[in-house]
Design a protein around this motif. Structure first.
Motif, PDB file in Angstrom:
ATOM      1  N   GLU A   4      28.645  14.389 -27.526  1.00 54.11           N
ATOM      2  CA  GLU A   4      29.086  14.407 -25.783  1.00 54.11           C
ATOM      3  C   GLU A   4      27.979  15.029 -24.839  1.00 54.11           C
ATOM      4  O   GLU A   4      27.959  13.666 -23.736  1.00 54.11           O
ATOM      5  CB  GLU A   4      30.179  15.078 -25.645  1.00 54.11           C
ATOM      6  N   LEU A   5      27.130  16.233 -25.057  1.00 52.61           N
ATOM      7  CA  LEU A   5      26.324  15.981 -23.901  1.00 52.61           C
ATOM      8  C   LEU A   5      25.345  14.478 -23.057  1.00 52.61           C
ATOM      9  O   LEU A   5      24.999  14.185 -22.838  1.00 52.61           O
ATOM     10  CB  LEU A   5      26.216  17.692 -23.958  1.00 52.61           C
ATOM     11  N   ARG A   6      24.609  14.714 -24.983  1.00 51.74           N
ATOM     12  CA  ARG A   6      23.673  14.110 -24.868  1.00 51.74           C
ATOM     13  C   ARG A   6      23.946  12.237 -24.317  1.00 51.74           C
ATOM     14  O   ARG A   6      23.614  11.806 -23.368  1.00 51.74           O
ATOM     15  CB  ARG A   6      23.357  13.388 -26.068  1.00 51.74           C
ATOM     16  N   HIS A   7      25.841  11.932 -24.462  1.00 48.18           N
ATOM     17  CA  HIS A   7      25.812  10.615 -24.585  1.00 48.18           C
ATOM     18  C   HIS A   7      26.430  10.450 -22.431  1.00 48.18           C
ATOM     19  O   HIS A   7      26.083  10.008 -22.355  1.00 48.18           O
ATOM     20  CB  HIS A   7      27.470  10.316 -25.022  1.00 48.18           C
ATOM     21  N   ARG A   8      27.227  11.733 -22.351  1.00 49.98           N
ATOM     22  CA  ARG A   8      26.935  11.813 -20.693  1.00 49.98           C
ATOM     23  C   ARG A   8      25.695  11.560 -19.201  1.00 49.98           C
ATOM     24  O   ARG A   8      25.485  10.917 -18.956  1.00 49.98           O
ATOM     25  CB  ARG A   8      28.451  12.761 -20.315  1.00 49.98           C
ATOM     26  N   ALA A   9      25.006  12.455 -20.317  1.00 48.60           N
ATOM     27  CA  ALA A   9      23.814  12.761 -19.600  1.00 48.60           C
ATOM     28  C   ALA A   9      22.977  11.383 -19.156  1.00 48.60           C
ATOM     29  O   ALA A   9      22.295  11.067 -18.583  1.00 48.60           O
ATOM     30  CB  ALA A   9      22.764  13.389 -20.925  1.00 48.60           C
ATOM     31  N   GLY A  10      23.071  11.086 -20.704  1.00 50.44           N
ATOM     32  CA  GLY A  10      22.256   9.163 -21.177  1.00 50.44           C
ATOM     33  C   GLY A  10      23.003   8.197 -19.796  1.00 50.44           C
ATOM     34  O   GLY A  10      21.960   7.336 -19.470  1.00 50.44           O
ATOM     35  N   ARG A  11      23.951   8.127 -19.470  1.00 54.58           N
ATOM     36  CA  ARG A  11      24.649   6.894 -19.029  1.00 54.58           C
ATOM     37  C   ARG A  11      24.346   7.200 -17.409  1.00 54.58           C
ATOM     38  O   ARG A  11      23.698   6.846 -16.526  1.00 54.58           O
ATOM     39  CB  ARG A  11      26.555   7.563 -18.939  1.00 54.58           C
ATOM     40  N   LEU A  12      24.336   9.408 -17.295  1.00 53.34           N
ATOM     41  CA  LEU A  12      24.133   9.307 -15.642  1.00 53.34           C
ATOM     42  C   LEU A  12      22.468   9.033 -15.249  1.00 53.34           C
ATOM     43  O   LEU A  12      21.646   8.610 -13.816  1.00 53.34           O
ATOM     44  CB  LEU A  12      24.718  11.011 -15.308  1.00 53.34           C
ATOM     45  N   LEU A  13      21.718   9.580 -16.742  1.00 52.83           N
ATOM     46  CA  LEU A  13      19.988   9.130 -16.393  1.00 52.83           C
ATOM     47  C   LEU A  13      19.941   7.991 -16.036  1.00 52.83           C
ATOM     48  O   LEU A  13      19.141   7.677 -15.526  1.00 52.83           O
ATOM     49  CB  LEU A  13      19.274   9.642 -17.426  1.00 52.83           C
ATOM     50  N   GLY A  14      20.757   7.100 -17.245  1.00 53.81           N
ATOM     51  CA  GLY A  14      20.804   5.404 -16.936  1.00 53.81           C
ATOM     52  C   GLY A  14      21.309   4.321 -15.106  1.00 53.81           C
ATOM     53  O   GLY A  14      21.014   4.018 -14.851  1.00 53.81           O
ATOM     54  N   LEU A  15      21.574   5.497 -14.252  1.00 52.93           N
ATOM     55  CA  LEU A  15      22.107   5.177 -12.918  1.00 52.93           C
ATOM     56  C   LEU A  15      21.398   6.217 -12.028  1.00 52.93           C
ATOM     57  O   LEU A  15      21.364   6.272 -10.829  1.00 52.93           O
ATOM     58  CB  LEU A  15      23.687   5.888 -13.002  1.00 52.93           C
TER      59      LEU A  15
END
Length: 130
Positions: A4-15
């Motif tokens: 879940e940490l990776r998933h959320r981080a990926g979304r934010l990094l994508g932004l």
């Protein structure tokens, strides 16, 4: 939890955001999976291992318990068990947290200065909660 940490981080990094992933990161395979996820997001990873002597960790945990600060479920037994299970983390910059908070914050800032991306932050070998 780490997925879940990776998933959320990926979304934010994508932004285009920078992220800090704060967890114990004791399992090298979880760290490797997070590095791989950062590569997919074209993000630099800065790994920081916060270390604290077990005696200092125990004193801080007890002081927090006495003060009614129950934000963490970590008690002395949990901190001791984590320290015993800890595995080497050669990729991480080691930052002692037994001194002043400002000193530890400055040490992390020096490692991150001018960089954007993901920061993997955790307590490491021989360490307890900072």
């Amino acid at each position: 939890m780490y997925e879940e940490l990776r998933h959320r981080a990926g979304r934010l990094l994508g932004l285009g955001e920078s992220v800090i992933l704060d967890a114990s990161w004791q399992d090298p395979s979880q760290r490797a999976a997070t590095r791989a996820a950062a590569r997919v997001a074209h993000a630099e990873v800065i790994e920081v291992q916060l270390v604290l002597p077990p005696s200092v960790a125990a004193a801080r945990i007890e002081a927090r318990r006495r003060a009614g600060d129950l934000l963490s479920d970590a008690d002395v037994r949990v901190a001791t068990a984590m320290a015993q299970r800890s595995q080497p983390w050669p990729e991480a910059a080691v930052v002692p947290t037994d001194g002043e908070v400002d000193d530890a914050v400055q040490a992390v800032r020096v490692r991150c200065d001018g960089r954007a991306g993901a920061v993997i932050d955790g307590a490491g070998e021989g360490a307890g909660p900072a």
